[in-house]
Motif scaffolding. Structure first.
Motif, short mmCIF file in Angstrom:
data_model
loop_
_atom_site.label_atom_id
_atom_site.label_comp_id
_atom_site.label_asym_id
_atom_site.label_seq_id
_atom_site.Cartn_x
_atom_site.Cartn_y
_atom_site.Cartn_z
N UNK A 1 4.44 31.62 -13.06
CA UNK A 1 4.72 32.46 -14.23
C UNK A 1 5.75 33.55 -13.89
N UNK A 2 5.55 34.23 -12.80
CA UNK A 2 6.48 35.30 -12.39
C UNK A 2 7.87 34.72 -12.13
N UNK A 3 7.97 33.59 -11.47
CA UNK A 3 9.27 32.98 -11.21
C UNK A 3 9.97 32.57 -12.50
N UNK A 4 9.23 32.03 -13.47
CA UNK A 4 9.83 31.65 -14.75
C UNK A 4 10.33 32.89 -15.49
N UNK A 5 9.52 33.93 -15.54
CA UNK A 5 9.93 35.16 -16.23
C UNK A 5 11.18 35.76 -15.59
N UNK A 6 11.25 35.75 -14.28
CA UNK A 6 12.42 36.30 -13.59
C UNK A 6 13.65 35.42 -13.75
N UNK A 7 13.47 34.13 -13.95
CA UNK A 7 14.61 33.21 -14.07
C UNK A 7 15.19 33.16 -15.48
N UNK A 8 14.44 33.56 -16.50
CA UNK A 8 14.90 33.44 -17.88
C UNK A 8 16.22 34.16 -18.13
N UNK A 9 16.41 35.41 -17.72
CA UNK A 9 17.69 36.06 -18.01
C UNK A 9 18.91 35.32 -17.44
N UNK A 10 18.75 34.68 -16.31
CA UNK A 10 19.87 33.94 -15.73
C UNK A 10 20.12 32.62 -16.44
N UNK B 1 -10.33 27.35 -7.54
CA UNK B 1 -9.98 28.15 -8.70
C UNK B 1 -9.02 29.28 -8.33
N UNK B 2 -9.30 30.00 -7.26
CA UNK B 2 -8.44 31.10 -6.81
C UNK B 2 -7.07 30.57 -6.42
N UNK B 3 -7.01 29.44 -5.74
CA UNK B 3 -5.73 28.85 -5.34
C UNK B 3 -4.92 28.43 -6.57
N UNK B 4 -5.57 27.80 -7.54
CA UNK B 4 -4.89 27.38 -8.77
C UNK B 4 -4.40 28.60 -9.56
N UNK B 5 -5.22 29.60 -9.68
CA UNK B 5 -4.84 30.81 -10.39
C UNK B 5 -3.67 31.50 -9.70
N UNK B 6 -3.70 31.57 -8.39
CA UNK B 6 -2.61 32.19 -7.63
C UNK B 6 -1.30 31.43 -7.83
N UNK B 7 -1.38 30.10 -7.79
CA UNK B 7 -0.20 29.28 -8.02
C UNK B 7 0.34 29.49 -9.43
N UNK B 8 -0.53 29.57 -10.42
CA UNK B 8 -0.11 29.78 -11.81
C UNK B 8 0.58 31.14 -11.97
#
Length: 188
Positions: free
Chosen positions: A26-35, A15-22
């Protein structure tokens, strides 16, 4: 030698590994949106006419807004500008109970906003200028500089959005004409 973990600990670790990956995804997607965004209000405003000129926008209709976030009760005119070409003067005389102008940088952030009530006048007379241009202007100021609202900005590209409330359909043509004849151009 293999280590056998209790079932609860294995599920907890999974569960912790899955949550960490999610969270990382999520952070990578949010940072990539402006580009990844291929358009902006600044580029969209170019569709309505030439730069350094107020261009009347079509009426706002649900699902077919000319630019995002426009008020359907207002008439709108947009003017793109580049301050590298010199300061920009905005003037307008819109015969309505309420008008406003918003100045936005190329990323769509508000640089300045003004309306007829805060301006203390029914006439818009605003000069947008960079700090370097302002220092040059101060060396030899024009006589009517004190009649202008002078806004200093480091953002050299952007657009102005002139908005006017038309109180009735009978007044629409007069408001449209005032918006079309509003000035957005080089300050001489």
């Amino acid at each position: 030698m293999s280590i056998h973990l209790p079932s609860r600990l294995r599920w907890g670790a999974a569960f912790v590994a899955t949550l960490s990956l999610a969270v990382v995804v999520h952070i990578l997607v949010v940072l990539a949106i402006p580009r990844e965004v291929t358009h902006s209000a600044y580029t969209d405003a170019a569709r309505f006419g030439p730069d350094r000129q107020f261009n009347l926008l079509p009426a706002v209709e649900a699902g077919a807004e000319p630019l995002p976030g426009l008020d359907p009760a207002m008439k709108h005119a947009a003017c793109r500008y580049q301050l590298d070409d010199g300061p920009v003067l905005f003037t307008a005389a819109v015969p309505v109970p309420f008008w406003s102008i918003g100045l936005f940088n190329a990323t769509g952030e508000v640089v300045y906003s003004l309306n007829n009530r805060t301006a203390g006048s029914d006439i818009l007379s605003l000069l947008l200028i960079t700090p370097q241009q302002l220092s040059i202007l101060r060396e030899n100021p024009p006589e009517d500089l004190d009649k202008l609202i002078v806004i200093e900005t480091a953002a050299t590209q952007g657009f102005a959005l002139l908005r006017a409330f038309s109180p009735s359909p009978a007044k629409d043509l007069e408001v449209d004409l005032a918006m079309k004849t509003a000035f957005c151009g080089r300050f001489e």
